[in-house]
Design a protein around this motif. Structure first.
Motif, short mmCIF file in Angstrom:
data_model
loop_
_atom_site.label_atom_id
_atom_site.label_comp_id
_atom_site.label_asym_id
_atom_site.label_seq_id
_atom_site.Cartn_x
_atom_site.Cartn_y
_atom_site.Cartn_z
N VAL A 1 9.15 -2.37 -65.07
CA VAL A 1 9.56 -0.99 -64.90
C VAL A 1 10.38 -0.91 -63.62
CG1 VAL A 1 7.53 -0.32 -63.53
CG2 VAL A 1 8.74 1.41 -64.86
N SER A 2 11.25 0.09 -63.57
CA SER A 2 12.06 0.30 -62.37
C SER A 2 11.83 1.71 -61.87
CB SER A 2 13.55 0.10 -62.68
OG SER A 2 14.34 0.40 -61.55
N GLY A 3 11.75 1.89 -60.58
CA GLY A 3 11.53 3.22 -60.01
C GLY A 3 11.55 3.18 -58.50
N ARG A 4 11.22 4.30 -57.90
CA ARG A 4 11.24 4.41 -56.44
C ARG A 4 9.81 4.49 -55.92
NH1 ARG A 4 15.20 5.72 -52.97
NH2 ARG A 4 16.57 6.21 -54.72
N ILE A 5 9.53 3.70 -54.88
CA ILE A 5 8.21 3.72 -54.26
C ILE A 5 8.32 4.33 -52.87
CG2 ILE A 5 6.35 2.31 -53.31
CD1 ILE A 5 6.69 0.38 -55.52
N GLN A 6 7.70 5.50 -52.71
CA GLN A 6 7.65 6.15 -51.40
C GLN A 6 6.23 6.44 -50.97
OE1 GLN A 6 10.43 9.42 -52.37
NE2 GLN A 6 11.79 8.56 -50.80
N SER A 7 5.29 6.27 -51.90
CA SER A 7 3.89 6.52 -51.58
C SER A 7 3.03 5.69 -52.52
CB SER A 7 3.55 8.00 -51.74
OG SER A 7 3.67 8.39 -53.09
N GLU A 8 1.73 5.67 -52.24
CA GLU A 8 0.81 4.93 -53.09
C GLU A 8 0.77 5.52 -54.50
OE1 GLU A 8 -3.88 3.49 -53.16
OE2 GLU A 8 -3.04 4.51 -51.41
N GLY A 9 0.94 6.84 -54.60
CA GLY A 9 0.97 7.47 -55.92
C GLY A 9 2.14 6.99 -56.75
N ASP A 10 3.30 6.78 -56.12
CA ASP A 10 4.46 6.26 -56.85
C ASP A 10 4.15 4.87 -57.39
OD1 ASP A 10 5.89 8.53 -56.23
OD2 ASP A 10 6.75 7.67 -54.41
N PHE A 11 3.51 4.06 -56.59
CA PHE A 11 3.17 2.72 -57.05
C PHE A 11 2.22 2.76 -58.24
CE2 PHE A 11 -0.01 -0.74 -56.78
CZ PHE A 11 0.80 -1.80 -57.14
N GLU A 12 1.21 3.61 -58.16
CA GLU A 12 0.25 3.69 -59.25
C GLU A 12 0.93 4.12 -60.55
OE1 GLU A 12 -2.73 2.64 -59.21
OE2 GLU A 12 -2.83 2.22 -57.06
N ARG A 13 1.87 5.06 -60.47
CA ARG A 13 2.58 5.49 -61.68
C ARG A 13 3.42 4.36 -62.25
NH1 ARG A 13 3.09 10.18 -58.58
NH2 ARG A 13 5.15 9.55 -57.82
N LEU A 14 4.13 3.64 -61.39
CA LEU A 14 4.93 2.52 -61.88
C LEU A 14 4.04 1.42 -62.45
CD1 LEU A 14 7.69 2.18 -59.12
CD2 LEU A 14 7.89 3.20 -61.39
N LEU A 15 2.90 1.18 -61.81
CA LEU A 15 2.00 0.15 -62.30
C LEU A 15 1.47 0.53 -63.68
CD1 LEU A 15 0.51 -2.50 -61.74
CD2 LEU A 15 -1.31 -1.17 -60.63
N ASP A 16 1.16 1.79 -63.88
CA ASP A 16 0.69 2.23 -65.19
C ASP A 16 1.77 2.03 -66.26
OD1 ASP A 16 -1.29 3.73 -66.88
OD2 ASP A 16 0.41 5.12 -67.01
N LEU A 17 3.03 2.34 -65.90
CA LEU A 17 4.12 2.14 -66.85
C LEU A 17 4.34 0.65 -67.16
CD1 LEU A 17 6.63 4.74 -65.39
CD2 LEU A 17 5.45 4.90 -67.58
N ALA A 18 4.23 -0.20 -66.12
CA ALA A 18 4.38 -1.63 -66.34
C ALA A 18 3.25 -2.16 -67.23
CB ALA A 18 4.40 -2.36 -65.00
N ASP A 19 2.04 -1.64 -67.03
CA ASP A 19 0.92 -2.05 -67.89
C ASP A 19 1.17 -1.67 -69.34
OD1 ASP A 19 -0.67 -3.35 -66.05
OD2 ASP A 19 -1.72 -1.53 -65.43
N ARG A 20 1.73 -0.49 -69.58
CA ARG A 20 2.04 -0.07 -70.94
C ARG A 20 3.07 -1.03 -71.57
NH1 ARG A 20 2.74 6.54 -70.57
NH2 ARG A 20 0.78 6.96 -69.45
#
Length: 365
Positions: free
Chosen positions: A320-339
Motif C-alpha cells: 500500500v502507498s500513503g502518508r505517515i504522519q502519526s501512529e494512526g496513519d501507520f495502523e490504517r496503512l498496515l490494515d490495508l496492506a494486510d487486506r
C-alpha cells in the motif's frame, strides 16, 4: 596551584628583607638589589611563563630553577655579611628545601636533583659564614637533614597520589567508554530480532518516530509492504524448527538484498515481515513487491508440503502507498496492506497485491 604557590613564596621571600634589615644591617643594600632588583623581575617573568600555554612539566622545572636562583642570592647575602646574627639566620636554609619540594609541587626526580644542588650550595656557603665552625655545621645538619628527608618524602607521596589519581581517571574513562559501548549494544539489541538480525517491532516503532519527527513532510509518502512466508507452519512441522529458523534467516537476507538500502525491513512477527520505504511514489509498490517475491522464490528452498502446485518456499506480499504522519496513519496503512496480503493468499500465494484506494480498500494485482 603552581601560580598561587609561586606568588606566596615570592611574597615570603621579599618579606625576608625585613629580617635582613634586623639581623644583617651591613648588607641591606646588597639584599635590596638581589631581592628586588634581580629576583622580583625574574619571579614576574616566571608568573608570565606559568600563565602561558606551556607543558606543566616545564612550568614546574622553571619554578624550581627560580627557587634555586633565589637560594643562590640568599647565600650571597649571608656570606657577604659580617654580622654575628648570620649563623642564626642561616637556619632558614630549610625554607628553600620546602619551597622546592612542597610549594612548587614538583615531580620527585627533579625535586631530588634540586635538593642535592641546594644541599651542596648551602653547605659550601656555610663555611664562609662569619663565625662558622664544625660544631655549628653539625648542629645545622641536625636541623636541615630531617627537613630534607621529610620534604622529599612528601614530594614522593604527592607524585604517587597524582599518578594514582591519573590512572584512576584513565580507568574511569575506560569504564565509561565500555559502558557507553554496552549501552549502545543493548539499545541495538532492543530493536533487533535475534534470529534474522532485522529490526523488530520496537525497531519499527523507532522508524515511525523518525518519519514523524525528522523526515520532511514531502518525504513522508511511503510504500508499506507486508510479506508472509507461504505454508511456513507446514514447513516447520515437516522439516523441524532448526530448518525453519534457517529458512527465515535466508528469506530475511534475500528480502534485504532486494530492497533499496534506505528501506526499513523488520520481522513483524513469526513468519511475517514488514518493509517501509519513505519518499516513495505509489507506482513503486508493485515493483518492490515483485522484487521481494522473486528474491525469495529464487532461493530455491524445497518445500514438499505446501499442498498446492508450489514446491518451493515462497512469500505472499501485500502493499500500500500513503502518508505517515502519526501512529494512526501507520495502523490504517498496515490494515490495508494486510487486506492486500490476504487477497494474495486467496489467489494462490507466491504473488502480491496492492491496495490502491484507502476509502474503498480496493485490491488489484
Amino acid at each position: 596551584m603552581l601560580k598561587a604557590a609561586v606568588i606566596c613564596v615570592l611574597i615570603f621571600y621579599l618579606a625576608c628583607f625585613l629580617f635582613d634589615l634586623w639581623l644583617l644591617g651591613d648588607v641591606t643594600m646588597l639584599s635590596a638589589v638581589l631581592r628586588f632588583g634581580v629576583m622580583l623581575p625574574i619571579a614576574i617573568g616566571l608568573l608570565v611563563y606559568i600563565a602561558g600555554n606551556h607543558p606543566i612539566e616545564k612550568k614546574e622545572i622553571a619554578a624550581i630553577l627560580v627557587a634555586l636562583l633565589a637560594n643562590v642570592c640568599w647565600c650571597a647575602i649571608l656570606v657577604s655579611s659580617s654580622s654575628p646574627g648570620v649563623l642564626t639566620y642561616f637556619y632558614a636554609a630549610a625554607t628553600f628545601q620546602m619551597a622546592i619540594t612542597i610549594a612548587a609541587a614538583s615531580p620527585f626526580r627533579p625535586a631530588l636533583r634540586a635538593s642535592i644542588f641546594t644541599f651542596c650550595l648551602n653547605y659550601s656557603a656555610i663555611w664562609f659564614l662569619q663565625g662558622a665552625s664544625p660544631s655549628y655545621v653539625i648542629q645545622h645538619l641536625a636541623v636541615y637533614m630531617p627537613t630534607v628527608l621529610m620534604t622529599l618524602l612528601v614530594s614522593y607521596q604527592l607524585e604517587v597520589e597524582a599518578l594514582t589519581s591519573h590512572l584512576q581517571m584513565q580507568e574511569n574513562e575506560a569504564l565509561k567508554r565500555e559502558l557507553s559501548r554496552q549501552n549502545k549494544d543493548l539499545a541495538r539489541l532492543s530493536v533487533t530480532d535475534p534470529l534474522t538480525r532485522l529490526a523488530n517491532r520496537r525497531g519499527t516503532e523507532m522508524e515511525l518516530m523518525r518519519l514523524a519527527t525528522e523526515v520532511p513532510d514531502e518525504a513522508r509518502r511511503v510504500v508499506l509492504l507486508v510479506a508472509d512466508v507461504d505454508h511456513f507452519k507446514a514447513y516447520n512441522d515437516a522439516y523441524g524448527h532448526g530448518a525453519g529458523d534457517e529458512c527465515l534467516k535466508r528469506v530475511a537476507r534475500a528480502m534485504r538484498r532486494a530492497l533499496p538500502m534506505e528501506a526499513h525491513l523488520a520481522r513483524h512477527g513469526g513468519e511475517e515481515f514488514l518493509a517501509i520505504l519513505s519518499d516513495a511514489d505509489a507506482d513503486m509498490a508493485p515493483t518492490l513487491a515483485e522484487s521481494l517475491r522473486r528474491a525469495v522464490r529464487q532461493l530455491g528452498i524445497a518445500h514438499g508440503f505446501t499442498g498446492d502446485r508450489n514446491t518451493y518456499v515462497t512469500i505472499s506480499v501485500g502493499a500500500v502507498s500513503g502518508r505517515i504522519q502519526s501512529e494512526g496513519d501507520f495502523e490504517r496503512l498496515l490494515d490495508l496492506a494486510d487486506r492486500a496480503l490476504y487477497a494474495a493468499k486467496a489467489d494462490g500465494r507466491n504473488t502480491w497485491r496492492v491496495s490502491l484506494d484507502e476509502d474503498e480498500a480496493r485490491v488489484v494485482a
